[in-house]
Design an enzyme around this catalytic site. Structure first.
Site: not given
Ligand SMILES: CC(=O)N[C@H](C=O)[C@@H](O)[C@H](O)[C@H](O)CO
Ligand SMILES: CC(=O)C(=O)O
Length: 289
Positions: A133, A161
């Site tokens: 992330y 992400k």
């Protein structure tokens, strides 16, 4: 694992306690009405970094119990307490989460070697896959295409992400790692990311704008750029209004308008003021209803 994922909101009561029924309703709304492919549980949108370990586990449990196997589930376990991350990764894996994700460790200016150690420690503790992330505007952690590549050398690290407006880096990543999953993180830039051939998107606003998000994504993938752009324009009128009125509180108010008990925010994050609630109702009527 490809597709449109809502970054799941959490619901709290006025004392800051998790409202289990509210969380269940948010999960149902995303699956039944927003028609998402999956849920990203315990992210920024889930107010995760303000919760205790037990509360984080409780959110993972409620979301899994409500969603079952209807959609894909990703558990965000990142924390600068790496041992907490490992504990959470084990918990989410035992619950049956399809993948885990971890934010880059923040606050201290960790070296890349330290960041790499963190990711390998987390994913090597479980029989699961991990999605990095990356959200530099909140963490202050920027990584280069080569550094992402070093993390991707661990075959259990399957993607990222990517919440950044750096489309040069995104393009370099797409070309360099065609087999890794890249999820776009800024809903307002979805069209541009889709054109660069991301594998999906994970976003907060999909909790209330899921159908339009899917349209943008699918039209762009089909090369129908003008149609996609029109829907991105409407979507961004909505997102600009939401951002202007307070991101998470406004999304919660818009859900409340639809009978979903999205509740309060967790202190120190403030809930919507009465004025913001009125404005959220207008936004709902203008763009969603
Ligand atoms: C910090 C945060 O919430 N980021 C989300 C995903 O990465 C986005 O979905 C944004 O909330 C959204 O694009 C609005 O800026
Ligand atoms: C995607 C994002 O908003 C999150 O981490 O919740």
């Amino acid at each position: 694992m490809k597709g449109i994922y809502s970054a799941l909101l959490a619901s709290f009561d006025e004392q800051g306690k998790i409202n289990e029924q509210g969380v269940r309703e948010i999960v149902r709304h995303n699956i039944d009405k927003m028609m998402v492919d999956g849920l990203y549980v315990g992210g920024s949108t889930g107010e995760n970094f303000m919760l205790s370990t037990e509360e984080k586990k409780q959110i993972f449990e409620i979301a899994k119990d409500e969603a079952g196997s209807e959609v894909k589930l990703i558990a965000q376990v990142g924390s600068i307490n790496v041992y907490e991350s490992i504990d959470l990764a084990k918990h989410a894996t035992a619950l049956g989460y399809d993948a885990i994700s971890a934010v880059t460790p923040f606050y201290y200016k960790f070296s890349f070697e330290e960041i790499k150690d963190y990711y390998n420690m987390i994913i090597d503790s479980v029989d699961n896959r991990l999605i990095i992330y990356s959200i530099p505007f909140l963490t202050g952690v920027d990584m280069s295409v080569e550094q992402f590549g070093e993390l991707f050398e661990n075959p259990k690290i399957i993607g990222v992400k990517f919440t950044a407006a750096d489309f040069f880096l995104l393009e370099r990543m797409r070309k360099a790692y065609p087999d890794k999953l890249i999820f776009a993180g800024f809903d307002e830039m979805m069209l541009s990311a889709a054109v660069l051939d991301v594998d999906g998107a994970i976003g907060s606003t999909f909790n209330v704008n899921g159908p339009r998000a899917r349209q943008i994504y699918e039209l762009a993938k089909a090369g129908k750029i003008e149609e996609a752009r029109e829907i991105q324009h409407t979507t961004n009128d909505l997102i600009a209004a939401i951002l202007d009125n307070g991101l998470y509180p406004t999304i919660k108010c818009i859900l409340e308008e639809q009978g979903v008990h999205a509740g309060c925010c967790r202190k120190p994050m403030a809930s919507a003021t009465p004025e913001a609630r009125i404005r959220a109702r207008e936004i709902y009527k203008q763009y969603i209803k």
